[in-house]
Design a protein around this motif. Sequence first.
Motif, mmCIF file in Angstrom:
data_model
loop_
_atom_site.group_PDB
_atom_site.id
_atom_site.type_symbol
_atom_site.label_atom_id
_atom_site.label_comp_id
_atom_site.label_asym_id
_atom_site.label_seq_id
_atom_site.Cartn_x
_atom_site.Cartn_y
_atom_site.Cartn_z
ATOM 1 N N VAL A 13 0.841 -1.205 0.000
ATOM 2 C CA VAL A 13 0.000 0.000 0.000
ATOM 3 C C VAL A 13 0.871 1.248 0.000
ATOM 4 O O VAL A 13 0.546 2.266 -0.645
ATOM 5 N N HIS A 14 1.982 1.185 0.726
ATOM 6 C CA HIS A 14 2.933 2.303 0.741
ATOM 7 C C HIS A 14 3.371 2.668 -0.683
ATOM 8 O O HIS A 14 3.350 3.839 -1.074
ATOM 9 N N SER A 53 -6.103 4.562 2.392
ATOM 10 C CA SER A 53 -4.854 3.829 2.582
ATOM 11 C C SER A 53 -4.353 3.966 4.016
ATOM 12 O O SER A 53 -3.912 2.989 4.646
ATOM 13 N N TYR A 57 -5.280 13.398 8.684
ATOM 14 C CA TYR A 57 -4.163 12.490 8.392
ATOM 15 C C TYR A 57 -3.232 12.361 9.605
ATOM 16 O O TYR A 57 -2.803 11.252 9.971
ATOM 17 N N SER A 77 -8.366 8.757 -1.543
ATOM 18 C CA SER A 77 -7.546 7.551 -1.733
ATOM 19 C C SER A 77 -6.487 7.443 -0.648
ATOM 20 O O SER A 77 -6.258 6.365 -0.085
ATOM 21 N N MET A 78 -5.832 8.556 -0.333
ATOM 22 C CA MET A 78 -4.818 8.536 0.719
ATOM 23 C C MET A 78 -5.455 8.238 2.080
ATOM 24 O O MET A 78 -4.875 7.527 2.913
ATOM 25 N N CYS A 83 0.412 4.076 -2.859
ATOM 26 C CA CYS A 83 0.101 5.478 -2.561
ATOM 27 C C CYS A 83 1.088 6.431 -3.238
ATOM 28 O O CYS A 83 0.680 7.461 -3.796
ATOM 29 N N LEU A 87 0.296 6.630 -6.806
ATOM 30 C CA LEU A 87 -0.889 7.481 -7.005
ATOM 31 C C LEU A 87 -0.524 8.955 -6.930
ATOM 32 O O LEU A 87 -1.016 9.778 -7.709
#
Length: 708
Positions: A204-205, A585, A672, A581-582, A208, A211
Amino acid sequence: MSEKRFSEDVCQYNYTKERLWERSYLLVKCAELHLEEEYRLYQARLWSSFLGVFCLLHVLITIAHCVILLLTCDHIHMIIADVVIYLATSFVILTILGINFCENFARRHSWITYMSSVVAALAFVSADIFQGTYHYYTHDWALDTFYDTYIIYIIYMFLPMPIISGALLLGVTVSVVYITYFGIYIATEYYMAYDYARFSVYIVHHVCFNLLGMFFRIMNDIVVRSSFLDRHQYIMEKIWLRNARRQEKLVLHSIIPPQIAKPIQDDIQNRLARKVRGLAARRSPGVMENVMAIQIHPEVSVLYADVVNYTHLTTTVNVEKLVRLLHDLFVRFDLAATQFEVQRIKFLGDCYYCVAGLTPPSPDHAKSCVGLSLSMITHIQEVRREHEVPINMRIGVHSGSVIAGVIGEAKLQYDIWGTDVTIANHLESTGTPGFVHVSASTLKELEPSEYTIIPGTDAALEDPVLGKNNITTFLISAQTSHHSPSRSLERIDSYADIDIYARPDIYRSKTINEELRQEFRMMPVCSFKQIFSCRKRNQSIDLPSPGVTKFCLVYRDSNLECKYLHSPDLMFKYSMLLAWSMGCSLAYIQLLTQNRNLLLEAIVLDAVVLTCLTVLLVISWYKKFCWLRYGNNENDRHRFGKLSCWIFRTSEKIQASLSLRISIYLFIICAYNSVICIVLDQDQLVAASKKHEEHRGGRRGGVRRGAA
């Protein structure tokens, strides 16, 4: 694209402005205007400038990294190889990428940009992986990679790969290599066997960061394409305006000589400028005095021409046919006058009079007038045969001096006066049809051997004006002038016969395309070279520099900067898609790495954050979904409910309000940070550390170095 508008009693919906900032629309627009090739060349220059920035930054980062290693590591003798690898790799990468600075070579071989980018990225990855595996087998160190995120960033931000899919493919390839290295050398050392959750976090890192890179590339392409199309529109409008001014100048100079027209044009421009500044549009003092100034021209030739039997034609030919005949005749005369450099003054019914040697002065003014006269006789004979009408030309030419000037206020009229003008008029009225009636002063300016000359008419001898001024007259025949210049009897059918392509006022697509290419080559690319030589760049632009600072790109004029900052953000929906999206994740990573003691708090926080991000995502994209659903048919007017209308208004309000957007961005950053703080909770770190120590079992006492 036509405007998509839906209006009902409840609300009104318009997606036109947002559509202009979509990549699909910009691609179609560039293709319609045949700008893809020029855009590709500009994009190559742009990425070359990005590459120059990268080279400088990479040198600084490599030096700083090596210095930190040497100053902070306790085993300097063990990391000498690392420093050598980093420095050698940087040298190889910069050498490979340096090929792209040879613009002509890279333009001829477009594959060079892709190949050099791929080789440079893979060389960087190989060096980073080699350094880790070297210490793993030599010093029993299980080291994480240092440049994985850095390489992904430079692939999307700096490497000259114009096609987005190419950058994505390279970025994914690099991520797969690093994920494989992580699974083989890192995960087996620090995590328990079959800990797929931890492994998925690393995946996933990388997802991201890819992306983020794609977001940058797409946004960059949208902004650059939009600016490129704006530049194209500006250039075309500038060309059209220049051509319109040339046409205006041509028409004005056909009525008024340039030296008289210029002060009038300057006065109009000054009044328009004063009106723009909010001042009274007053006429500049002395303008009309300059226009009315009498100008004496001592050496000119005046030509008077009259259509014989015109009065008879008005009674025997219908008005429409008569007007068409005169138009055909006078168009021929105007074209011939252009060829012989004779300035037509005006029409007086069926009378056509003009002057040679006025502007600019010419020593061959008499020859030009006589040549035009013979050409006019030839043309009227052709018109007589084509239209079958009994017409002829009676022409008089006299050389002397005239007084010229402009009269009138609301409607200006340029005219000439003087005794010699009157004499030319009487030469015409006493002449013979089919001949050019000239005075002795005109004959002196000619070469008699080139013409057939006979004595003047009896009517000229009896004319009181000619007699009073002692004018001796002669007739030049158009029938037997075998020595006359060839262009005198040359027929002129259109502008092409007088070399119209040499005239600057004619629109030519070839010239415009070349000018477009030159202007596109002058477009700025924000390189270091341009920063330190921006004055040279600005010389190619007609408009004054807006006053933007070189490094921060901020308007020096605070009003312009404020207006720019408060302009609507029509790409806000893309930022919300990336933020959502972030957020997903981060929530996934948090739930996988969170301990059970804080599991409830983590779930609640994730639910609140994802709910807020989802609401913002729906608000920003709802208009787009409606356009896709209902916008393809202009006649289909869908009735939107109150909730839809509220979403439309909220989305437009967020796009138009800088303070609202900043508040949303700050909320996202705080959300975040809240998620990350829970992930980095101290209890979780201690538990992970104990688990890590137990798993290592003392087999490898390596020193973990590097950063993800």
